[in-house]
Design a protein around this motif. Structure first.
Motif, PDB file in Angstrom:
ATOM      1  N   GLN A  99    -127.329  37.620 -31.244  1.00 19.44           N
ATOM      2  CA  GLN A  99    -127.447  39.064 -31.117  1.00 19.44           C
ATOM      3  C   GLN A  99    -126.854  39.698 -32.378  1.00 19.44           C
ATOM      4  O   GLN A  99    -125.819  39.260 -32.857  1.00 19.44           O
ATOM      5  CB  GLN A  99    -126.658  39.515 -29.886  1.00 19.44           C
ATOM      6  CG  GLN A  99    -126.708  40.987 -29.621  1.00 19.44           C
ATOM      7  CD  GLN A  99    -126.034  41.333 -28.290  1.00 19.44           C
ATOM      8  OE1 GLN A  99    -125.270  40.543 -27.749  1.00 19.44           O
ATOM      9  NE2 GLN A  99    -126.347  42.497 -27.780  1.00 19.44           N
ATOM     10  N   ALA A 100    -127.537  40.711 -32.914  1.00 15.99           N
ATOM     11  CA  ALA A 100    -127.077  41.386 -34.124  1.00 15.99           C
ATOM     12  C   ALA A 100    -126.815  40.374 -35.227  1.00 15.99           C
ATOM     13  O   ALA A 100    -125.826  40.427 -35.934  1.00 15.99           O
ATOM     14  CB  ALA A 100    -125.821  42.204 -33.865  1.00 15.99           C
ATOM     15  N   MET A 102    -128.202  39.973 -37.880  1.00 20.39           N
ATOM     16  CA  MET A 102    -128.516  40.389 -39.234  1.00 20.39           C
ATOM     17  C   MET A 102    -127.322  40.239 -40.162  1.00 20.39           C
ATOM     18  O   MET A 102    -127.482  40.129 -41.357  1.00 20.39           O
ATOM     19  CB  MET A 102    -128.914  41.844 -39.299  1.00 20.39           C
ATOM     20  CG  MET A 102    -129.380  42.447 -38.052  1.00 20.39           C
ATOM     21  SD  MET A 102    -129.695  44.149 -38.494  1.00 20.39           S
ATOM     22  CE  MET A 102    -130.048  44.812 -36.936  1.00 20.39           C
ATOM     23  N   ASN A 103    -126.120  40.281 -39.562  1.00 20.78           N
ATOM     24  CA  ASN A 103    -124.958  40.198 -40.421  1.00 20.78           C
ATOM     25  C   ASN A 103    -124.464  38.796 -40.639  1.00 20.78           C
ATOM     26  O   ASN A 103    -123.490  38.581 -41.329  1.00 20.78           O
ATOM     27  CB  ASN A 103    -123.840  41.060 -39.860  1.00 20.78           C
ATOM     28  CG  ASN A 103    -123.837  42.398 -40.536  1.00 20.78           C
ATOM     29  OD1 ASN A 103    -124.871  42.804 -41.068  1.00 20.78           O
ATOM     30  ND2 ASN A 103    -122.721  43.067 -40.553  1.00 20.78           N
ATOM     31  N   GLY A 157    -132.815  45.922 -42.101  1.00 21.77           N
ATOM     32  CA  GLY A 157    -132.232  45.301 -40.915  1.00 21.77           C
ATOM     33  C   GLY A 157    -133.200  44.351 -40.224  1.00 21.77           C
ATOM     34  O   GLY A 157    -132.864  43.204 -39.914  1.00 21.77           O
ATOM     35  N   GLU A 180    -131.424  38.824 -27.731  1.00 19.65           N
ATOM     36  CA  GLU A 180    -131.966  40.084 -28.231  1.00 19.65           C
ATOM     37  C   GLU A 180    -132.597  39.899 -29.615  1.00 19.65           C
ATOM     38  O   GLU A 180    -132.308  40.662 -30.530  1.00 19.65           O
ATOM     39  CB  GLU A 180    -130.861  41.151 -28.357  1.00 19.65           C
ATOM     40  CG  GLU A 180    -130.057  41.386 -27.101  1.00 19.65           C
ATOM     41  CD  GLU A 180    -130.599  42.518 -26.250  1.00 19.65           C
ATOM     42  OE1 GLU A 180    -131.737  42.971 -26.520  1.00 19.65           O
ATOM     43  OE2 GLU A 180    -129.923  42.914 -25.305  1.00 19.65           O
ATOM     44  N   THR A 183    -134.768  43.046 -30.892  1.00 17.05           N
ATOM     45  CA  THR A 183    -134.302  44.406 -30.626  1.00 17.05           C
ATOM     46  C   THR A 183    -134.364  45.280 -31.874  1.00 17.05           C
ATOM     47  O   THR A 183    -134.604  46.469 -31.793  1.00 17.05           O
ATOM     48  CB  THR A 183    -132.868  44.366 -30.082  1.00 17.05           C
ATOM     49  OG1 THR A 183    -132.873  43.459 -28.996  1.00 17.05           O
ATOM     50  CG2 THR A 183    -132.424  45.708 -29.577  1.00 17.05           C
ATOM     51  N   ALA A 184    -134.150  44.672 -33.045  1.00 19.18           N
ATOM     52  CA  ALA A 184    -134.126  45.484 -34.256  1.00 19.18           C
ATOM     53  C   ALA A 184    -135.507  45.609 -34.901  1.00 19.18           C
ATOM     54  O   ALA A 184    -135.641  46.159 -35.978  1.00 19.18           O
ATOM     55  CB  ALA A 184    -133.149  44.877 -35.261  1.00 19.18           C
TER      56      ALA A 184
ATOM     57  N   GLN B 117    -127.320  51.408 -37.479  1.00 23.82           N
ATOM     58  CA  GLN B 117    -128.187  50.475 -36.788  1.00 23.82           C
ATOM     59  C   GLN B 117    -127.387  49.267 -36.296  1.00 23.82           C
ATOM     60  O   GLN B 117    -127.534  48.813 -35.191  1.00 23.82           O
ATOM     61  CB  GLN B 117    -129.242  50.013 -37.796  1.00 23.82           C
ATOM     62  CG  GLN B 117    -130.291  49.089 -37.285  1.00 23.82           C
ATOM     63  CD  GLN B 117    -131.413  48.936 -38.316  1.00 23.82           C
ATOM     64  OE1 GLN B 117    -131.254  49.309 -39.473  1.00 23.82           O
ATOM     65  NE2 GLN B 117    -132.534  48.415 -37.895  1.00 23.82           N
ATOM     66  N   ASP B 118    -126.530  48.788 -37.173  1.00 27.07           N
ATOM     67  CA  ASP B 118    -125.752  47.621 -36.848  1.00 27.07           C
ATOM     68  C   ASP B 118    -124.309  48.044 -36.670  1.00 27.07           C
ATOM     69  O   ASP B 118    -123.631  48.354 -37.638  1.00 27.07           O
ATOM     70  CB  ASP B 118    -125.870  46.625 -38.002  1.00 27.07           C
ATOM     71  CG  ASP B 118    -125.064  45.386 -37.731  1.00 27.07           C
ATOM     72  OD1 ASP B 118    -124.326  45.364 -36.735  1.00 27.07           O
ATOM     73  OD2 ASP B 118    -125.183  44.443 -38.520  1.00 27.07           O
ATOM     74  N   TYR B 120    -121.692  46.588 -36.379  1.00 26.63           N
ATOM     75  CA  TYR B 120    -120.692  45.823 -37.118  1.00 26.63           C
ATOM     76  C   TYR B 120    -120.393  46.477 -38.459  1.00 26.63           C
ATOM     77  O   TYR B 120    -119.311  46.424 -38.982  1.00 26.63           O
ATOM     78  CB  TYR B 120    -121.185  44.404 -37.429  1.00 26.63           C
ATOM     79  CG  TYR B 120    -121.330  43.518 -36.238  1.00 26.63           C
ATOM     80  CD1 TYR B 120    -120.386  42.536 -35.973  1.00 26.63           C
ATOM     81  CD2 TYR B 120    -122.399  43.661 -35.388  1.00 26.63           C
ATOM     82  CE1 TYR B 120    -120.525  41.708 -34.885  1.00 26.63           C
ATOM     83  CE2 TYR B 120    -122.539  42.833 -34.287  1.00 26.63           C
ATOM     84  CZ  TYR B 120    -121.602  41.855 -34.044  1.00 26.63           C
ATOM     85  OH  TYR B 120    -121.741  41.041 -32.975  1.00 26.63           O
ATOM     86  N   GLU B 200    -131.166  53.637 -34.370  1.00 29.08           N
ATOM     87  CA  GLU B 200    -131.261  52.697 -33.245  1.00 29.08           C
ATOM     88  C   GLU B 200    -130.000  52.703 -32.387  1.00 29.08           C
ATOM     89  O   GLU B 200    -129.444  51.647 -32.097  1.00 29.08           O
ATOM     90  CB  GLU B 200    -131.454  51.263 -33.762  1.00 29.08           C
ATOM     91  CG  GLU B 200    -132.685  51.060 -34.577  1.00 29.08           C
ATOM     92  CD  GLU B 200    -133.907  50.762 -33.730  1.00 29.08           C
ATOM     93  OE1 GLU B 200    -133.841  50.874 -32.490  1.00 29.08           O
ATOM     94  OE2 GLU B 200    -134.935  50.432 -34.322  1.00 29.08           O
ATOM     95  N   SER B 203    -130.320  50.618 -29.013  1.00 28.35           N
ATOM     96  CA  SER B 203    -131.152  49.421 -28.957  1.00 28.35           C
ATOM     97  C   SER B 203    -130.513  48.285 -28.166  1.00 28.35           C
ATOM     98  O   SER B 203    -131.200  47.455 -27.612  1.00 28.35           O
ATOM     99  CB  SER B 203    -131.491  48.955 -30.367  1.00 28.35           C
ATOM    100  OG  SER B 203    -130.311  48.587 -31.028  1.00 28.35           O
ATOM    101  N   MET B 204    -129.183  48.247 -28.135  1.00 30.61           N
ATOM    102  CA  MET B 204    -128.553  47.135 -27.427  1.00 30.61           C
ATOM    103  C   MET B 204    -128.060  47.536 -26.051  1.00 30.61           C
ATOM    104  O   MET B 204    -127.347  46.781 -25.400  1.00 30.61           O
ATOM    105  CB  MET B 204    -127.366  46.630 -28.225  1.00 30.61           C
ATOM    106  CG  MET B 204    -127.745  45.813 -29.412  1.00 30.61           C
ATOM    107  SD  MET B 204    -126.233  45.297 -30.162  1.00 30.61           S
ATOM    108  CE  MET B 204    -126.760  45.138 -31.832  1.00 30.61           C
ATOM    109  N   HIS B 233    -137.165  51.989 -32.682  1.00 29.76           N
ATOM    110  CA  HIS B 233    -138.398  51.228 -32.567  1.00 29.76           C
ATOM    111  C   HIS B 233    -138.974  51.422 -31.193  1.00 29.76           C
ATOM    112  O   HIS B 233    -140.078  51.009 -30.914  1.00 29.76           O
ATOM    113  CB  HIS B 233    -138.119  49.742 -32.737  1.00 29.76           C
ATOM    114  CG  HIS B 233    -137.805  49.364 -34.135  1.00 29.76           C
ATOM    115  ND1 HIS B 233    -138.693  49.609 -35.146  1.00 29.76           N
ATOM    116  CD2 HIS B 233    -136.733  48.793 -34.689  1.00 29.76           C
ATOM    117  CE1 HIS B 233    -138.156  49.183 -36.259  1.00 29.76           C
ATOM    118  NE2 HIS B 233    -136.967  48.700 -36.013  1.00 29.76           N
TER     119      HIS B 233
END
Ligand SMILES: Nc1ncnc2c1ncn2[C@@H]1O[C@H](COP(=O)(O)OP(=O)(O)OP(=O)(O)O)[C@@H](O)[C@H]1O
Ligand SMILES: Nc1ncnc2c1ncn2[C@@H]1O[C@H](COP(=O)(O)OP(=O)(O)OP(=O)(O)O)[C@@H](O)[C@H]1O
Ligand code: SF4
Ligand SMILES: [Mg+2]
Ligand SMILES: [Mg+2]
Lengths: 321, 341
Positions: A99-100, A102-103, A157, A180, A183-184, B117-118, B120, B200, B203-204, B233
């Protein structure tokens, strides 16, 4: 069914300890997955979906403890395995799209190099072969191969997320856990990736756990659906059964709160009350303080499993039928 | 000499909070084995739109089409290559955010917030939730620690992190993805900004909390006149949150219109494809294939023709030989950039 399931989880219980006490994130969870099957996991934010995933990969933080239960991967319980043995399973046999995620790419290396490295660590494939494979994977996730030699910060992202999906597919695992994963992403890419993932899944007879809060995606990808609430699976069954005749009141409220682009714009349902506190979850059925059908017994006794064929839910006041 | 009508009639529309004109952001692409020439990435390629006070404008579109870049430009986290971003364009002296510097830029930053968006990206892993959410208050020197504690607790409650006392002193890694996202929302809204870019933001989140967060954002918009650029999205969520929706494709806005109208009667072939790709929450329904040509869209030095040309199911020679079509009224105030729509 004579064939052994790829994964069988029995009474799995995992808690995190924090200053204020124990967070009961995974509490007596039981389910299994056949080869080639896709299990969708849905449920409230914080209900323990990612925690289950991390437990299955044995990638837990220091403050986490597996207190009880078994994780049988092809019949072998991986709970007692040493970290060294576990490494043979991770990525080769079970892989995960976080999840997430991307980082999770390393910012100082080119993205393609990171995938190639993952490939070579596990498959001992030759350089040229790996590059070719990465190109193919970029195709699967709809990324411009020109991006292979670019750095993570040059990706949007969603592009980073797709690179991660490519990386998880690289080693062709038996079981892939996707937390997920889309999700992005925009719906067209999501559509493309889900169709591709399903065909790769069928081709390799790969099993999948697909975690999402998006009921519509779950409806499209899963053969079987598990609904989580407060660290427990409260309903499990074939996707059509769970969607068309939900038994658990929580599943029902999930369905009514779900927005749709098609059809008349209806008022969205909401769940009243507070999300459960996993440091001190409610007695009896954990959903009882928010449940419109709750009766006295719900507040002090653990609900029984109500079975309808291969479909069950844990509830004192089962719905439908 | 051309007359600027907006300057002659200052109260033209005092409801408009933000007016964007010809906004562009280009990045230089790196040359490599797969792409020889360096070229320019047209991340945002000349867009115009407005956001009214207490309006929520949805921004949807393909991954990489320039949504986050647009959002970052609006709050001036990055500098535009060209274009104007007027704050309160109806006023005597509207501020052009695009060229702000020094003190005025700092003052402006106080009025806008971005929810990343993120989640983190916006959180320091070594700071507690309390410190994270209270940070904008501290930066703006609003109240003391006790007041902060009070306001942060209240905000956490509003976003469903209850009881707040069990979350205040946790660290980001001790939260689930959705819980972290709610911390980001709480932090952005605690200073009651005038304009919020929400990238977003839900989104989660699962549906039960999402509806609550959506209502909270709406309520604050109505009460404080906050304008939102709501990047998502999820067209189903946009249907409930946004008053209008703008659809982006490769750095361009290709369609914009009132939400229900756009979702029920999309004019642009890209919007049509987008809508047909939305998953349907019915396991017995098999969604037909999406009408769009395969391939990846690359924003490097795009040719001067419709940006959607290579993937469009309706494209013909006229589309090939003419420049990118202008955004035009296609009825009911709905604008689309397409020769065939
Ligand atoms: N390292 C940790 N230490 C303490 N508590 C944790 C930790 N990680 C997660 N938790 C808590 O465990 C519970 C389950 O978290 P988990 O991440 O599994 O939820 P989730 O179902 O994946 O939610 P989401 O949909 O929001 O991602 C949450 O209440 C969360 O706050
Ligand atoms: N710092 C940068 N350097 C080079 N290229 C960049 C940079 N930031 C963004 N881009 C490029 O600009 C384009 C737009 O990126 P942006 O992040 O705005 O997309 P997005 O619409 O937000 O996508 P997503 O939905 O995936 O988040 C992409 O092609 C991306 O690769
Ligand atoms: S202008 Fe032509 S190519 Fe562009 S979207 Fe319309 S039909 Fe398709
Ligand atoms: Mg999670
Ligand atoms: Mg983005």
């Amino acid at each position: 069914m004579s064939e052994r399931p790829v994964l069988a989880v029995e009474d799995l219980t995992m808690h995190y300890s924090i200053k204020a006490g124990a967070v009961r994130a995974v509490d007596g969870v039981t389910f299994s997955i056949e080869r080639g099957q896709a299990l969708g996991l849905v449920g409230e934010s914080g209900s323990g979906k990612s925690s289950i995933a991390m437990t299955l990969l044995r990638l837990l933080p220091d403050n986490a403890q597996i207190l009880r239960g078994k994780i049988l991967l092809d019949g072998v319980d991986i709970v007692p395995l040493s970290e060294e043995r576990m490494r043979e399973y991770r990525w080769n046999r079970i892989s995960m799209i976080f999840q997430a995620a991307m980082n999770s790419l390393n910012p100082v290396y080119k993205v393609g190099e990171q995938i190639i490295e993952a490939l070579e660590a596990h498959l001992e494939s030759a350089r040229e072969e790996s590059i070719e494979r990465v190109r193919r994977l970029y195709d699967v996730v709809n990324l411009d191969p020109g991006l292979i030699v670019r750095y993570p910060h040059e990706y949007s992202g969603g592009m980073r997320q797709r690179a991660i999906i490519a990386m998880a597919l690289a080693c062709e695992p038996d079981l892939i856990i996707a937390d997920e994963p889309t999700t992005a992403l925009d719906v067209i890419v999501q559509d493309h990736i889900l169709r591709e993932m399903r065909s790769i899944q069928a081709e390799l007879d790969m099993s999948m756990i697909y975690i999402s809060h998006d009921m519509a995606v779950i409806a499209e990808v899963s053969d079987v659906v598990g609904v989580m609430y407060a660290g427990k699976i409260v309903e499990l069954g074939g996707t059509a059964d769970v969607f068309h005749s939900p038994i658990h009141p929580y599943t029902r409220s999930l369905m009514s709160a779900f927005p749709s682009v098609t059809g008349k714009k209806r008022e969205l349902g909401t769940l009243t009350g507070e999300p459960p506190n996993l440091l001190d979850p409610p007695e009896g059925c954990r959903f009882h303080p928010r449940c419109p059908y709750a009766t006295d017994v719900c507040s002090n006794q653990e609900p029984p499993k109500v079975r309808r064929g291969n479909h069950w839910a844990a509830c004192w006041n089962p719905q439908g039928e | 000499m051309t007359l600027d009508i907006a300057k002659l009639v200052p109260s033209l529309d005092s409801r408009i909070l933000l007016k964007v004109e010809g906004l562009r952001k280009y990045y230089r692409a790196t040359a490599n084995r797969f792409r020889r020439n360096r070229g320019l990435i047209h991340a945002v390629d000349g867009i115009d739109f407005e956001v009214a006070k207490d309006e929520s404008l949805g921004l949807v579109g393909e991954s990489g089409c320039g949504k986050t870049t647009t959002g970052k430009l609006l709050v001036r986290l990055i500098d535009p290559t060209a274009g104007r971003i007027l704050l309160n364009p109806g006023q005597q002296q509207p501020t052009d955010i695009a060229t702000l510097k020094g003190k005025p830029l700092k003052a402006f930053r106080r009025k806008v917030q971005i929810i990343f968006q993120d989640p983190y990206e916006s959180m320091n892993p070594r700071r507690t939730i309390f410190d994270t959410v209270a940070e904008p208050l501290k930066v703006q020197k609003m109240g003391g620690t006790l007041e902060h504690l009070d306001r942060v607790s209240h905000m956490l409650e509003l976003v469903g992190l209850t009881p707040p006392s069990t979350f205040l002193f946790r660290y980001p890694h001790e939260l689930s993805g959705g819980q972290r996202q709610r911390v980001a929302i709480a932090r952005a809204l605690i200073v009651e900004p005038a304009f919020v870019v929400a990238d977003e933001p839900t989104s989660m989140l699962d549906v039960s909390i999402r509806t609550g967060v959506m209502r909270l954002m709406e309520e604050l918009a109505a009460r404080l006149g906050i304008g939102y650029l709501y990047i998502t999205h999820d067209l189903a969520v946009a249907r409930y949150v946004c008053d209008r929706i703008a659809v982006m494709y490769l750095g361009k806005i290709v369609e914009v219109g009132e939400t229900e109208e756009l979702l029920q009667r999309p004019k642009h072939p890209y919007t049509q494809a987008l809508l047909s790709a939305v998953p349907v929450p019915d396991p017995t329904f098999t969604r037909p294939p999406v009408r769009i040509k395969g391939g990846v869209s690359v924003p490097v030095d795009p040719p001067d023709q419709c940006r959607f040309y290579s993937r469009c199911p309706l494209a013909d020679d006229f589309c090939r030989d003419n420049p990118h079509p202008p955004l035009e009224d296609k009825g009911a105030g709905q604008l689309a950039a397409c020769y065939k729509a």
